[in-house]
Design an enzyme around this catalytic site. Structure first.
Site, PDB file in Angstrom:
ATOM      1  N   LYS A   1      -0.765  14.182  -1.799  1.00 32.79           N
ATOM      2  CA  LYS A   1       0.587  13.990  -1.082  1.00 32.79           C
ATOM      3  C   LYS A   1       1.595  13.757  -2.323  1.00 32.79           C
ATOM      4  O   LYS A   1       2.845  14.554  -2.054  1.00 32.79           O
ATOM      5  CB  LYS A   1       0.716  12.563  -0.229  1.00 32.79           C
ATOM      6  CG  LYS A   1      -0.432  12.644   1.040  1.00 32.79           C
ATOM      7  CD  LYS A   1      -0.273  11.448   1.729  1.00 32.79           C
ATOM      8  CE  LYS A   1      -0.365  10.193   1.142  1.00 32.79           C
ATOM      9  NZ  LYS A   1      -1.918  10.071   0.715  1.00 32.79           N
TER      10      LYS A   1
ATOM     11  N   ARG B   1       2.335   5.149   8.292  1.00 35.12           N
ATOM     12  CA  ARG B   1       0.949   4.987   8.246  1.00 35.12           C
ATOM     13  C   ARG B   1       0.308   4.584   9.343  1.00 35.12           C
ATOM     14  O   ARG B   1      -0.772   4.020   9.250  1.00 35.12           O
ATOM     15  CB  ARG B   1       0.550   4.254   6.883  1.00 35.12           C
ATOM     16  CG  ARG B   1       0.369   5.131   5.739  1.00 35.12           C
ATOM     17  CD  ARG B   1       0.398   4.290   4.445  1.00 35.12           C
ATOM     18  NE  ARG B   1      -0.690   4.315   3.696  1.00 35.12           N
ATOM     19  CZ  ARG B   1      -0.734   4.860   2.608  1.00 35.12           C
ATOM     20  NH1 ARG B   1       0.689   5.533   2.321  1.00 35.12           N
ATOM     21  NH2 ARG B   1      -1.557   4.842   1.701  1.00 35.12           N
TER      22      ARG B   1
ATOM     23  N   ARG C   1      -7.524  10.160 -11.808  1.00 36.47           N
ATOM     24  CA  ARG C   1      -6.232  10.162 -11.638  1.00 36.47           C
ATOM     25  C   ARG C   1      -5.670   9.337 -12.883  1.00 36.47           C
ATOM     26  O   ARG C   1      -5.976   8.311 -13.149  1.00 36.47           O
ATOM     27  CB  ARG C   1      -5.476   9.879 -10.475  1.00 36.47           C
ATOM     28  CG  ARG C   1      -4.181   9.856 -10.456  1.00 36.47           C
ATOM     29  CD  ARG C   1      -3.479   9.782  -9.023  1.00 36.47           C
ATOM     30  NE  ARG C   1      -3.905   8.472  -8.428  1.00 36.47           N
ATOM     31  CZ  ARG C   1      -3.576   8.213  -7.129  1.00 36.47           C
ATOM     32  NH1 ARG C   1      -2.936   9.231  -6.345  1.00 36.47           N
ATOM     33  NH2 ARG C   1      -4.274   7.240  -6.522  1.00 36.47           N
TER      34      ARG C   1
ATOM     35  N   ARG D   1      -4.471   3.602 -11.976  1.00 36.56           N
ATOM     36  CA  ARG D   1      -3.964   2.843 -10.832  1.00 36.56           C
ATOM     37  C   ARG D   1      -4.995   1.786 -10.478  1.00 36.56           C
ATOM     38  O   ARG D   1      -6.086   2.100 -10.651  1.00 36.56           O
ATOM     39  CB  ARG D   1      -3.547   3.579  -9.692  1.00 36.56           C
ATOM     40  CG  ARG D   1      -1.834   4.000  -9.707  1.00 36.56           C
ATOM     41  CD  ARG D   1      -1.623   4.810  -8.450  1.00 36.56           C
ATOM     42  NE  ARG D   1      -2.009   4.536  -7.089  1.00 36.56           N
ATOM     43  CZ  ARG D   1      -1.863   5.065  -5.957  1.00 36.56           C
ATOM     44  NH1 ARG D   1      -1.115   6.150  -6.071  1.00 36.56           N
ATOM     45  NH2 ARG D   1      -2.302   4.569  -4.934  1.00 36.56           N
TER      46      ARG D   1
ATOM     47  N   ARG E   1      -9.698   2.113   1.076  1.00 41.01           N
ATOM     48  CA  ARG E   1      -8.595   3.071   1.430  1.00 41.01           C
ATOM     49  C   ARG E   1      -8.648   3.948   2.413  1.00 41.01           C
ATOM     50  O   ARG E   1      -7.866   4.301   3.452  1.00 41.01           O
ATOM     51  CB  ARG E   1      -7.753   3.315   0.285  1.00 41.01           C
ATOM     52  CG  ARG E   1      -7.123   2.433  -0.569  1.00 41.01           C
ATOM     53  CD  ARG E   1      -6.715   2.822  -2.065  1.00 41.01           C
ATOM     54  NE  ARG E   1      -6.022   3.930  -2.163  1.00 41.01           N
ATOM     55  CZ  ARG E   1      -5.968   4.619  -3.342  1.00 41.01           C
ATOM     56  NH1 ARG E   1      -6.569   4.578  -4.406  1.00 41.01           N
ATOM     57  NH2 ARG E   1      -5.153   5.703  -3.274  1.00 41.01           N
TER      58      ARG E   1
HETATM   59  P1  AP5 Z   1      -2.098  12.811  -5.395  1.00 40.40           P
HETATM   60  O1  AP5 Z   1      -0.989  13.549  -5.419  1.00 40.40           O
HETATM   61  O2  AP5 Z   1      -1.836  11.515  -6.148  1.00 40.40           O
HETATM   62  O3  AP5 Z   1      -2.558  12.336  -4.045  1.00 40.40           O
HETATM   63  P2  AP5 Z   1      -1.814  11.258  -3.158  1.00 40.40           P
HETATM   64  O4  AP5 Z   1      -2.277  11.882  -1.785  1.00 40.40           O
HETATM   65  O5  AP5 Z   1      -0.549  10.973  -3.259  1.00 40.40           O
HETATM   66  O6  AP5 Z   1      -3.059  10.004  -3.083  1.00 40.40           O
HETATM   67  P3  AP5 Z   1      -2.424   8.374  -3.117  1.00 40.40           P
HETATM   68  O7  AP5 Z   1      -3.754   7.757  -3.662  1.00 40.40           O
HETATM   69  O8  AP5 Z   1      -1.214   8.180  -3.864  1.00 40.40           O
HETATM   70  O9  AP5 Z   1      -2.323   8.089  -1.647  1.00 40.40           O
HETATM   71  P4  AP5 Z   1      -2.384   6.767  -0.733  1.00 40.40           P
HETATM   72  O10 AP5 Z   1      -1.842   7.119   0.328  1.00 40.40           O
HETATM   73  O11 AP5 Z   1      -3.714   6.087  -1.081  1.00 40.40           O
HETATM   74  O12 AP5 Z   1      -1.545   5.747  -1.932  1.00 40.40           O
HETATM   75  P5  AP5 Z   1      -0.011   5.327  -1.855  1.00 40.40           P
HETATM   76  O13 AP5 Z   1       0.403   5.242  -3.231  1.00 40.40           O
HETATM   77  O14 AP5 Z   1       0.804   6.116  -1.038  1.00 40.40           O
HETATM   78  O15 AP5 Z   1      -3.409  13.496  -6.085  1.00 40.40           O
HETATM   79  C1  AP5 Z   1      -4.521  12.648  -6.430  1.00 40.40           C
HETATM   80  C2  AP5 Z   1      -5.163  13.063  -7.682  1.00 40.40           C
HETATM   81  O16 AP5 Z   1      -5.647  14.478  -7.302  1.00 40.40           O
HETATM   82  C3  AP5 Z   1      -4.365  13.196  -9.083  1.00 40.40           C
HETATM   83  O17 AP5 Z   1      -4.926  13.174 -10.261  1.00 40.40           O
HETATM   84  C4  AP5 Z   1      -3.708  14.965  -9.006  1.00 40.40           C
HETATM   85  O18 AP5 Z   1      -3.567  15.250 -10.265  1.00 40.40           O
HETATM   86  C5  AP5 Z   1      -5.157  15.482  -8.273  1.00 40.40           C
HETATM   87  N1  AP5 Z   1      -4.991  16.577  -7.209  1.00 40.40           N
HETATM   88  C6  AP5 Z   1      -3.880  16.628  -6.524  1.00 40.40           C
HETATM   89  N2  AP5 Z   1      -3.666  17.842  -5.838  1.00 40.40           N
HETATM   90  C7  AP5 Z   1      -4.867  18.689  -6.229  1.00 40.40           C
HETATM   91  C8  AP5 Z   1      -5.458  19.795  -5.830  1.00 40.40           C
HETATM   92  N3  AP5 Z   1      -5.027  20.607  -5.122  1.00 40.40           N
HETATM   93  N4  AP5 Z   1      -6.484  20.422  -6.728  1.00 40.40           N
HETATM   94  C9  AP5 Z   1      -7.093  19.208  -7.740  1.00 40.40           C
HETATM   95  N5  AP5 Z   1      -6.537  18.274  -7.720  1.00 40.40           N
HETATM   96  C10 AP5 Z   1      -5.500  17.558  -7.362  1.00 40.40           C
HETATM   97  O19 AP5 Z   1      -0.159   3.609  -1.265  1.00 40.40           O
HETATM   98  C11 AP5 Z   1      -1.100   2.829  -1.966  1.00 40.40           C
HETATM   99  C12 AP5 Z   1      -0.882   1.505  -1.334  1.00 40.40           C
HETATM  100  O20 AP5 Z   1       0.483   0.890  -1.097  1.00 40.40           O
HETATM  101  C13 AP5 Z   1      -1.839   1.584   0.035  1.00 40.40           C
HETATM  102  O21 AP5 Z   1      -3.234   1.515  -0.028  1.00 40.40           O
HETATM  103  C14 AP5 Z   1      -1.227   0.519   0.677  1.00 40.40           C
HETATM  104  O22 AP5 Z   1      -1.674  -0.770   0.275  1.00 40.40           O
HETATM  105  C15 AP5 Z   1       0.207   0.627   0.221  1.00 40.40           C
HETATM  106  N6  AP5 Z   1       1.118   1.387   1.141  1.00 40.40           N
HETATM  107  C16 AP5 Z   1       1.588   2.518   0.785  1.00 40.40           C
HETATM  108  N7  AP5 Z   1       2.586   2.750   1.869  1.00 40.40           N
HETATM  109  C17 AP5 Z   1       2.188   2.042   2.956  1.00 40.40           C
HETATM  110  C18 AP5 Z   1       2.530   1.906   4.138  1.00 40.40           C
HETATM  111  N8  AP5 Z   1       3.629   3.223   4.729  1.00 40.40           N
HETATM  112  N9  AP5 Z   1       2.114   0.952   5.061  1.00 40.40           N
HETATM  113  C19 AP5 Z   1       1.217   0.052   4.529  1.00 40.40           C
HETATM  114  N10 AP5 Z   1       1.013   0.191   3.201  1.00 40.40           N
HETATM  115  C20 AP5 Z   1       1.374   1.135   2.474  1.00 40.40           C
HETATM  116 MG    MG Z   2       0.536   9.135  -3.673  1.00 44.01          MG
END
Ligand code: AP5
Ligand code: MG
Ligand code: ZN
Length: 210
Positions: free
Chosen positions: A9, A84, A123, A156, A167
């Protein structure tokens, strides 16, 4: 943008933001930024993030509302990691209708679970600008240093295998129902997130172009 942790994402939202000149709004990034600055919000969110749990809706919704009122959102924006839960999606619907804004597309990035774990445990994220790397799939030119801004890369806290699994469970229980939610509204588009990042982006462009 919908999809499990590690679906890509953030990687794709960054490209969309540049290509379409719209702000990239990631609730996860907002919490991490707050934590770096030591705010009460950041410290509160950390308790949940470290366990791989979702932060309570009430904390998230107000932040997004504030962010969307910023003038830079007038010509569109990309939401990454919000909503979410069904309660967040309902709240978003309410705030957007008050603002006279409509969602064009909900992109559901699909990736198998084993791929997600491999992606997240290797990552690296830039502490200054948030750019995303992967030790094998997308390494920085210089180890530990961001290509874009020279900032220091870090792992992270929630990218350990144990927390990643927690997660994924939260995603399955609380976020996956949004697939049905937006599908009923005719807004959902499935994107194959297991391809190369450039190919994934091409599919997104084609979808958005309709
Ligand atoms: P990346 O693009 O970083 O993936 P992502 O989908 O953004 O994954 P996240 O871990 O950021 O998602 P998340 O939803 O768990 O975390 P968030 O920060 O939102 O890619 C991942 C890796 O793969 C990278 O190394 C990249 O280089 C590689 N990659 C990408 N695309 C690729 C491809 N096509 N091929 C190969 N490699 C690839 O949330 C974190 C925490 O915050 C949550 O757990 C929660 O506690 C809180 N939080 C955030 N938003 C909310 C909400 N709305 N409600 C409640 N809690 C929330
Ligand atoms: Mg992300
Ligand atoms: Zn950087």
């Amino acid at each position: 943008m919908l999809g499990p942790p590690g679906a890509g994402k953030g990687t794709q939202a960054e490209r969309i933001s540049i290509s379409y000149s719209v702000p990239h709004i990631s609730t996860g990034d907002i919490f991490r930024e707050n934590l770096r600055q030591g705010t009460a919000l950041g410290l509160k969110a950390k308790e949940y993030m470290d366990r791989g749990e979702l932060v309570p809706d009430a904390l998230v919704i107000d932040i997004v509302k504030d962010r969307l009122e910023n003038p830079d959102c007038r010509d569109g924006f990309i939401l990454d990691g919000f909503p979410r839960t069904v309660a967040q999606a309902d709240a978003l619907k309410g705030m957007l209708s008050e603002m006279g804004i409509y969602i064009d597309h909900v992109l559901n990035i699909q990736v198998p679970q084993d791929v997600v774990v491999k992606r997240l445990t290797a990552r690296r994220t830039c502490g200054s600008c948030g750019s995303i790397y992967h030790l094998l799939y997308d390494p920085p030119r210089v180890e530990g240093v961001c290509d874009d801004c020279g900032g220091e890369l870090y792992r992270r806290d929630d990218d350990s295998e144990e927390t990643v699994l927690a997660r994924l469970e939260e995603y399955a229980g609380k976020t996956q129902p949004l697939i049905e939610y937006y599908s009923r509204e005719g807004l959902l588009w499935d994107i194959d997130g297991s391809a190369e990042p450039d190919e994934v982006f091409e599919e997104i462009r084609a979808t958005v172009a309709g």
